[in-house]
Enzyme design. Structure first.
Site, mmCIF file in Angstrom:
data_model
loop_
_atom_site.group_PDB
_atom_site.id
_atom_site.type_symbol
_atom_site.label_atom_id
_atom_site.label_comp_id
_atom_site.label_asym_id
_atom_site.label_seq_id
_atom_site.Cartn_x
_atom_site.Cartn_y
_atom_site.Cartn_z
ATOM 1 C CG ASP A 1 -1.824 1.256 1.253
ATOM 2 O OD1 ASP A 1 -2.476 1.518 0.225
ATOM 3 O OD2 ASP A 1 -1.873 1.964 2.271
ATOM 4 C CB SER A 2 0.190 4.749 -0.878
ATOM 5 O OG SER A 2 -0.969 4.867 -0.084
ATOM 6 C CB CYS B 1 -3.088 0.692 -2.540
ATOM 7 S SG CYS B 1 -3.120 2.449 -2.921
ATOM 8 C CD GLU C 1 -0.789 7.679 5.490
ATOM 9 O OE1 GLU C 1 0.379 8.047 5.520
ATOM 10 O OE2 GLU C 1 -1.140 6.528 5.150
ATOM 11 C CB CYS D 1 -9.742 4.754 0.347
ATOM 12 S SG CYS D 1 -8.126 5.256 0.988
ATOM 13 C CG HIS E 1 -5.384 5.238 4.314
ATOM 14 N ND1 HIS E 1 -4.792 4.625 3.244
ATOM 15 C CD2 HIS E 1 -4.390 5.860 5.000
ATOM 16 C CE1 HIS E 1 -3.491 4.867 3.281
ATOM 17 N NE2 HIS E 1 -3.224 5.609 4.329
HETATM 18 N N1 DGL Z 1 -4.981 3.395 0.819
HETATM 19 C C1 DGL Z 1 -4.970 3.918 -0.513
HETATM 20 C C2 DGL Z 1 -6.204 3.472 -1.283
HETATM 21 O O1 DGL Z 1 -6.787 2.451 -0.971
HETATM 22 C C3 DGL Z 1 -4.836 5.391 -0.720
HETATM 23 C C4 DGL Z 1 -3.981 6.200 0.102
HETATM 24 C C5 DGL Z 1 -3.259 7.309 -0.619
HETATM 25 O O2 DGL Z 1 -3.858 8.303 -1.057
HETATM 26 O O3 DGL Z 1 -2.054 7.144 -0.700
HETATM 27 O O4 DGL Z 1 -6.581 4.113 -2.238
#
Ligand code: DGL
Length: 277
Positions: free
Chosen positions: A11-12, A74, A159, A193, A195
């Site tokens: 993931d990012s 991600c 974050e 997402c 997150h």
């Molecule tokens: N967790 C990432 C997703 O599912 C996105 C986070 C980011 O913007 O880096 O899209």
């Protein structure tokens, strides 16, 4: 040698840990390496080229660590980089290497959740602009209407550890109102997402009780279990010693570990990953 053919999870940043947690619960016997590109996150507002470049560098790093299978946990990377990786980059790699994303497994089942046949998708700007969910869900559920809302401020809030503070309320409500204004019939909200599960309780506070909130972790884990059953050549190639390793591209690994524990709901001890550019 222990842990020589792990499943790679990318993931990012921290969000993929919400998916990894579900995968490890469903498939505890395998070895895993998690890589969070926290040094370059968030990806959500970045260009197609940049997201592809960063994602491919991280996938190659996981390949170099011995992972024959990498899951892009991600949505942004799955929306913007997966197709090019699968159709172009992997052509020059060992044919036994595979990269899978989170959008298709989610699209395959999300239509089963809605009674009104109207779904709201919440994601990063990159995921929403790619229209990947509109396209994929229409393949599997052509009678389901999909409404989207980009929530560009949610990942930075999460974050930076602000997701459970009162200041987050304004931004959570703002994007939900914008989504729900698109149709009064939405009965299912997809957190597209990885997150966003951290905001789940706050999101529910601002929703009418008839709207259900769906996260992807269990969906992706179930789909991976199914994939491994259908692909014994991959399953037999993966090592199974029940290990977990965590890597971050931030040199402050203690900071990563502290944040990561909230996403993973368990202690995390990471090491620094130097990604070649
Ligand atoms: N967790 C990432 C997703 O599912 C996105 C986070 C980011 O913007 O880096 O899209």
């Amino acid at each position: 040698m222990l842990n020589n053919k792990p499943v790679g999870i990318f993931d990012s940043g921290y969000g993929g840990l919400t998916v990894f947690r579900s995968i490890f619960q469903q498939l505890p016997g395998y070895d895993y390496i998690y890589l969070g590109d926290t040094g370059r996150a968030p990806y959500g507002n970045r260009s197609f080229q940049t997201i592809h470049q960063y994602t491919w560098e991280c996938v190659q790093w996981l390949f170099d660590k011995g992972c024959p299978l990498v899951i892009l946990a991600c949505n942004t990377a799955s929306a913007k980089a997966l197709r090019t990786i699968q159709q172009t980059d992997l052509k020059n790699e060992d044919p036994l290497k595979r990269v899978l994303g989170v959008i298709r497994p989610t699209a395959e089942v999300i239509g089963d959740y809605t009674k009104t046949k109207e779904i709201g998708v919440l994601g990063t700007k990159g995921t929403v602009q790619s229209e990947s969910y509109l396209i994929e869900i229409s393949h599997f559920f052509p009678d389901v209407k999909v409404y989207q809302q980009a929530c560009p401020l949610w990942v930075p809030l999460i974050e930076n550890g602000e997701y459970n503070k009162p200041g987050a309320d304004y931004f959570v409500k703002q994007y939900l109102d914008q989504l729900l204004a698109q149709s009064p019939n939405i009965d299912t909200l997809l957190l597209a997402c990885t997150h966003y599960p951290l905001l789940r309780e706050k999101i529910k506070q601002f929703l009418p009780g008839n709207i259900q909130v769906v996260s992807q972790g269990d969906i992706v884990a179930k789909s991976l279990a199914d994939y491994l059953q259908r692909h014994p050549e991959m399953d037999n190639n993966l090592s199974k010693n029940s290990t977990q390793q965590f890597f971050t591209t931030t040199d402050d690994t203690a900071d990563f570990d502290q944040h990561a524990a909230f996403f993973f709901s368990a202690p995390v001890k990471s090491a620094f990953a130097e990604i070649r550019c």
